[in-house]
Scaffold this motif. Structure first.
Motif, PDB file in Angstrom:
ATOM      1  N   PHE A 163      10.527 -62.496 -25.196  1.00 45.33           N
ATOM      2  CA  PHE A 163       9.220 -62.244 -24.577  1.00 45.33           C
ATOM      3  C   PHE A 163       8.534 -63.589 -24.283  1.00 45.33           C
ATOM      4  CE2 PHE A 163       4.703 -60.686 -24.753  1.00 45.33           C
ATOM      5  CZ  PHE A 163       4.794 -59.868 -23.647  1.00 45.33           C
ATOM      6  N   ARG A 164       8.620 -64.504 -25.251  1.00 45.22           N
ATOM      7  CA  ARG A 164       8.000 -65.823 -25.072  1.00 45.22           C
ATOM      8  C   ARG A 164       8.651 -66.561 -23.902  1.00 45.22           C
ATOM      9  NH1 ARG A 164       8.931 -67.596 -29.714  1.00 45.22           N
ATOM     10  NH2 ARG A 164       6.945 -66.931 -30.585  1.00 45.22           N
ATOM     11  N   GLU A 165       9.985 -66.522 -23.849  1.00 43.11           N
ATOM     12  CA  GLU A 165      10.697 -67.197 -22.754  1.00 43.11           C
ATOM     13  C   GLU A 165      10.224 -66.669 -21.397  1.00 43.11           C
ATOM     14  OE1 GLU A 165      14.959 -67.825 -25.012  1.00 43.11           O
ATOM     15  OE2 GLU A 165      14.957 -66.716 -23.106  1.00 43.11           O
ATOM     16  N   ALA A 166      10.078 -65.361 -21.305  1.00 44.66           N
ATOM     17  CA  ALA A 166       9.688 -64.743 -20.034  1.00 44.66           C
ATOM     18  C   ALA A 166       8.288 -65.205 -19.626  1.00 44.66           C
ATOM     19  CB  ALA A 166       9.747 -63.225 -20.139  1.00 44.66           C
ATOM     20  N   ILE A 167       7.352 -65.157 -20.562  1.00 43.07           N
ATOM     21  CA  ILE A 167       5.973 -65.539 -20.215  1.00 43.07           C
ATOM     22  C   ILE A 167       5.916 -67.037 -19.880  1.00 43.07           C
ATOM     23  CG2 ILE A 167       3.563 -65.616 -21.001  1.00 43.07           C
ATOM     24  CD1 ILE A 167       4.513 -62.760 -20.503  1.00 43.07           C
ATOM     25  N   PHE A 207       0.261 -64.649 -30.564  1.00 47.83           N
ATOM     26  CA  PHE A 207       1.426 -64.997 -29.743  1.00 47.83           C
ATOM     27  C   PHE A 207       1.072 -66.066 -28.697  1.00 47.83           C
ATOM     28  CE2 PHE A 207       3.706 -64.001 -25.740  1.00 47.83           C
ATOM     29  CZ  PHE A 207       5.002 -64.285 -26.138  1.00 47.83           C
ATOM     30  N   ILE A 208      -0.111 -65.948 -28.106  1.00 49.88           N
ATOM     31  CA  ILE A 208      -0.515 -66.874 -27.028  1.00 49.88           C
ATOM     32  C   ILE A 208      -0.488 -68.326 -27.503  1.00 49.88           C
ATOM     33  CG2 ILE A 208      -2.498 -67.600 -25.605  1.00 49.88           C
ATOM     34  CD1 ILE A 208      -3.130 -64.550 -25.315  1.00 49.88           C
ATOM     35  N   SER A 209      -0.873 -68.521 -28.761  1.00 51.50           N
ATOM     36  CA  SER A 209      -0.930 -69.907 -29.249  1.00 51.50           C
ATOM     37  C   SER A 209       0.471 -70.509 -29.394  1.00 51.50           C
ATOM     38  CB  SER A 209      -1.697 -69.961 -30.578  1.00 51.50           C
ATOM     39  OG  SER A 209      -0.962 -69.250 -31.552  1.00 51.50           O
ATOM     40  N   THR A 210       1.527 -69.704 -29.251  1.00 50.54           N
ATOM     41  CA  THR A 210       2.895 -70.238 -29.350  1.00 50.54           C
ATOM     42  C   THR A 210       3.493 -70.548 -27.971  1.00 50.54           C
ATOM     43  OG1 THR A 210       4.088 -68.109 -29.176  1.00 50.54           O
ATOM     44  CG2 THR A 210       3.250 -68.712 -31.360  1.00 50.54           C
ATOM     45  N   LEU A 211       2.703 -70.340 -26.914  1.00 56.62           N
ATOM     46  CA  LEU A 211       3.245 -70.501 -25.557  1.00 56.62           C
ATOM     47  C   LEU A 211       3.186 -71.959 -25.089  1.00 56.62           C
ATOM     48  CD1 LEU A 211       1.601 -67.362 -23.896  1.00 56.62           C
ATOM     49  CD2 LEU A 211       4.027 -67.646 -24.498  1.00 56.62           C
ATOM     50  N   ASP A 212       3.970 -72.257 -24.049  1.00 58.58           N
ATOM     51  CA  ASP A 212       3.975 -73.620 -23.497  1.00 58.58           C
ATOM     52  C   ASP A 212       2.662 -73.955 -22.794  1.00 58.58           C
ATOM     53  OD1 ASP A 212       6.538 -73.889 -24.337  1.00 58.58           O
ATOM     54  OD2 ASP A 212       7.471 -73.711 -22.346  1.00 58.58           O
ATOM     55  N   LEU A 213       2.093 -72.961 -22.086  1.00 57.44           N
ATOM     56  CA  LEU A 213       0.852 -73.203 -21.331  1.00 57.44           C
ATOM     57  C   LEU A 213      -0.212 -72.191 -21.787  1.00 57.44           C
ATOM     58  CD1 LEU A 213       2.453 -73.677 -17.763  1.00 57.44           C
ATOM     59  CD2 LEU A 213       1.684 -75.469 -19.327  1.00 57.44           C
ATOM     60  N   PRO A 214      -0.656 -72.324 -23.021  1.00 50.84           N
ATOM     61  CA  PRO A 214      -1.525 -71.278 -23.577  1.00 50.84           C
ATOM     62  C   PRO A 214      -2.846 -71.100 -22.831  1.00 50.84           C
ATOM     63  CG  PRO A 214      -1.426 -73.176 -25.048  1.00 50.84           C
ATOM     64  CD  PRO A 214      -0.399 -73.404 -23.988  1.00 50.84           C
ATOM     65  N   ASP A 215      -3.313 -72.133 -22.145  1.00 50.17           N
ATOM     66  CA  ASP A 215      -4.605 -72.011 -21.458  1.00 50.17           C
ATOM     67  C   ASP A 215      -4.551 -71.025 -20.296  1.00 50.17           C
ATOM     68  OD1 ASP A 215      -5.567 -73.809 -23.198  1.00 50.17           O
ATOM     69  OD2 ASP A 215      -5.624 -75.510 -21.791  1.00 50.17           O
ATOM     70  N   MET A 216      -3.343 -70.798 -19.777  1.00 54.34           N
ATOM     71  CA  MET A 216      -3.185 -69.903 -18.628  1.00 54.34           C
ATOM     72  C   MET A 216      -3.213 -68.431 -19.051  1.00 54.34           C
ATOM     73  SD  MET A 216      -0.027 -70.179 -15.966  1.00 54.34           S
ATOM     74  CE  MET A 216      -0.291 -71.851 -15.401  1.00 54.34           C
ATOM     75  N   VAL A 217      -3.115 -68.199 -20.344  1.00 56.25           N
ATOM     76  CA  VAL A 217      -2.877 -66.831 -20.820  1.00 56.25           C
ATOM     77  C   VAL A 217      -4.006 -66.346 -21.738  1.00 56.25           C
ATOM     78  CG1 VAL A 217      -1.189 -65.307 -21.915  1.00 56.25           C
ATOM     79  CG2 VAL A 217      -0.410 -67.363 -20.723  1.00 56.25           C
ATOM     80  N   GLY A 218      -4.488 -65.151 -21.437  1.00 55.51           N
ATOM     81  CA  GLY A 218      -5.502 -64.508 -22.274  1.00 55.51           C
ATOM     82  C   GLY A 218      -5.112 -63.064 -22.511  1.00 55.51           C
ATOM     83  N   VAL A 219      -6.103 -62.238 -22.806  1.00 55.57           N
ATOM     84  CA  VAL A 219      -5.787 -60.838 -23.117  1.00 55.57           C
ATOM     85  C   VAL A 219      -6.560 -59.875 -22.220  1.00 55.57           C
ATOM     86  CG1 VAL A 219      -5.099 -61.232 -25.509  1.00 55.57           C
ATOM     87  CG2 VAL A 219      -7.519 -60.814 -24.986  1.00 55.57           C
ATOM     88  N   ASN A 220      -6.011 -58.669 -22.171  1.00 52.12           N
ATOM     89  CA  ASN A 220      -6.652 -57.555 -21.465  1.00 52.12           C
ATOM     90  C   ASN A 220      -6.729 -56.403 -22.469  1.00 52.12           C
ATOM     91  OD1 ASN A 220      -7.613 -55.763 -19.465  1.00 52.12           O
ATOM     92  ND2 ASN A 220      -5.529 -55.070 -18.997  1.00 52.12           N
TER      93      ASN A 220
END
Ligand code: GLT
Ligand code: MN
Ligand code: MN
Length: 392
Positions: A163-167, A207-220
């Motif tokens: 899932f992380r790889e995909a995002i 999960f977001i805090s483990t991403l490569d570009l966390p600033d681009m990602v939030g929640v809905n």
């Protein structure tokens, strides 16, 4: 002269619906559709007739069926674009359907099959292009079938990695293509799988805090989804606000312990709905307010329009109640009494230092006196009830 409706919505309210919400034909796992299917252009027309709507969102296949030819797709898009212009509606959000087609029966980004995982990424990239064609700026990821029916079938740590790889991959695609999307991850605790990965908004935030570009990602976050998990939705929204991650919100309603109802916003949980409105107003949320719900299966399209108008009207009424609550002398006095401020202490606890630690260790607290301070929450809660019921 006719009296103006003080609860009339306007596009500035940023209310949105989905092609799949107002266009829901009333099918459920036990029964066939009860309403004729409308084309995307007809759904836009219907929303135009309701009035005051800001925009309409879609999954790739709500607009273009998965098996459409190039020529069919172009025609559908032309009709849709024309209808949008006529109804003065925008497309603020788009998303991918990664759950309907049988290919996704075991999930998409977390399928055990590498081909399916890559296909899901391909389908999402195409969906991002489609959304961008209509100006969408938020891209939602609802996992749908990302999960299992039996724990024997997947290694959940490995699946989380996929899932992380995909995002991560799609974030970089977003940057490369200069789409300017903000990604919004949407959690749901159950349905359509027996077990769902990252089942609540709190899991997504971690999960977001483990991403490569966390600033681009939030929640809905979705009202009904957190209620299904027995959680307090206002608290979920508060956590997303605090994390600076409330990129989008799905408003609807749900009774505890039932199937996925997707009820009209505020039709069931007035009090929670009020506190959601209060948070979004007090903390100046400016994103879209998406009504992710559908009309009762018994509704015809006249009633679907009433459902759409009612969703917005309920928000506007709650909004007026929030302003009233914030101005209400008695309520504010009580709230003031409950908050005991001690600036000298606050200065010490705000940030750690050796001196501050020492000062706190040396401070004297009268436990019995503190415990005896009144907390008139019964009074406060009754005042809230009176206010919401319109007798205050
Ligand atoms: C589906 C789901 C919703 C999601 C939509 C976006 S699709 O209707 O139940 O909660 O927000 O994929
Ligand atoms: Mn839902
Ligand atoms: Mn939703």
């Amino acid at each position: 002269m006719a009296k103006q409706n003080p609860y009339a919505p306007t596009p500035a309210d940023r209310f949105t619906f989905g092609l799949w919400t107002v266009g829901n034909p009333g099918r459920d796992p036990f029964g066939e559709p009860t309403r004729p299917r409308l084309s995307p252009a007809q759904i836009v027309e219907l929303l135009g007739q309701v009035g005051g709507v800001h925009g309409v969102n879609f999954h790739d296949n709500d607009l273009v069926p998965i098996d459409a030819t190039q020529a069919e797709a172009e025609q559908i898009k032309r009709d849709f674009r024309k209808a949008l212009r006529r109804a003065r509606l925008r497309v603020p959000m788009a998303t991918t359907n990664l759950f309907t087609d049988p290919v996704f029966k075991d999930g998409a980004f977390t399928s055990n099959d590498a081909d399916v995982r890559a296909y899901a990424i391909q389908k999402t990239m195409n969906g991002m292009h489609l959304g961008a064609e209509f100006g969408a700026k938020t891209y939602v990821f609802w996992g749908g079938r990302e999960g299992t029916d039996t724990n024997v079938s997947k290694d959940p740590v490995q699946a989380t990695g996929w899932f992380r790889e995909a995002i991560n991959f799609l974030c970089r695609y977003n940057r490369d293509q200069r789409f300017g999307y903000r990604f919004a991850l949407e959690a749901k605790p159950n349905e359509p799988r027996g077990h769902i990965f990252a089942p609540v908004t709190g899991s997504m935030l971690g999960f977001i805090s483990t991403l490569d570009l966390p600033d681009m990602v939030g929640v809905n976050p979705e009202f009904a989804h957190e209620q299904m998990a027995g959680l307090n939705f206002p608290q979920v929204v508060a956590e997303a606000i605090d994390a600076g991650k409330l990129f989008h919100i799905d408003l609807n309603d749900q009774e505890a312990g039932r199937f996925d109802q997707d009820l009209r916003f505020a039709s069931q949980s007035y009090k929670h709905a009020f506190f959601v409105a209060k948070l979004l107003i007090d903390y100046r949320y400016r994103g879209p307010k998406h009504f992710d719900s559908h009309a009762y299966r018994t509704a015809d399209y006249a009633d679907v329009k009433a459902f759409a108008a009612g969703s917005m009207r309920s928000w506007k009424i709650l909004e007026a109640k929030v302003y009233r609550f914030n101005r209400d002398r008695r309520i504010q006095n009580l709230l003031g009494k409950i908050h005991h401020d001690r600036p000298q202490l606050a200065r010490l606890t705000r940030r750690y230092s050796k001196q501050n630690a020492k000062a706190i260790l040396n401070a004297e607290f009268n436990r019995k006196k503190l415990a005896a301070r009144p907390l008139p929450y019964e009074q406060l809660d009754q005042l809230l009830f009176d206010l919401l019921m319109g007798v205050r």
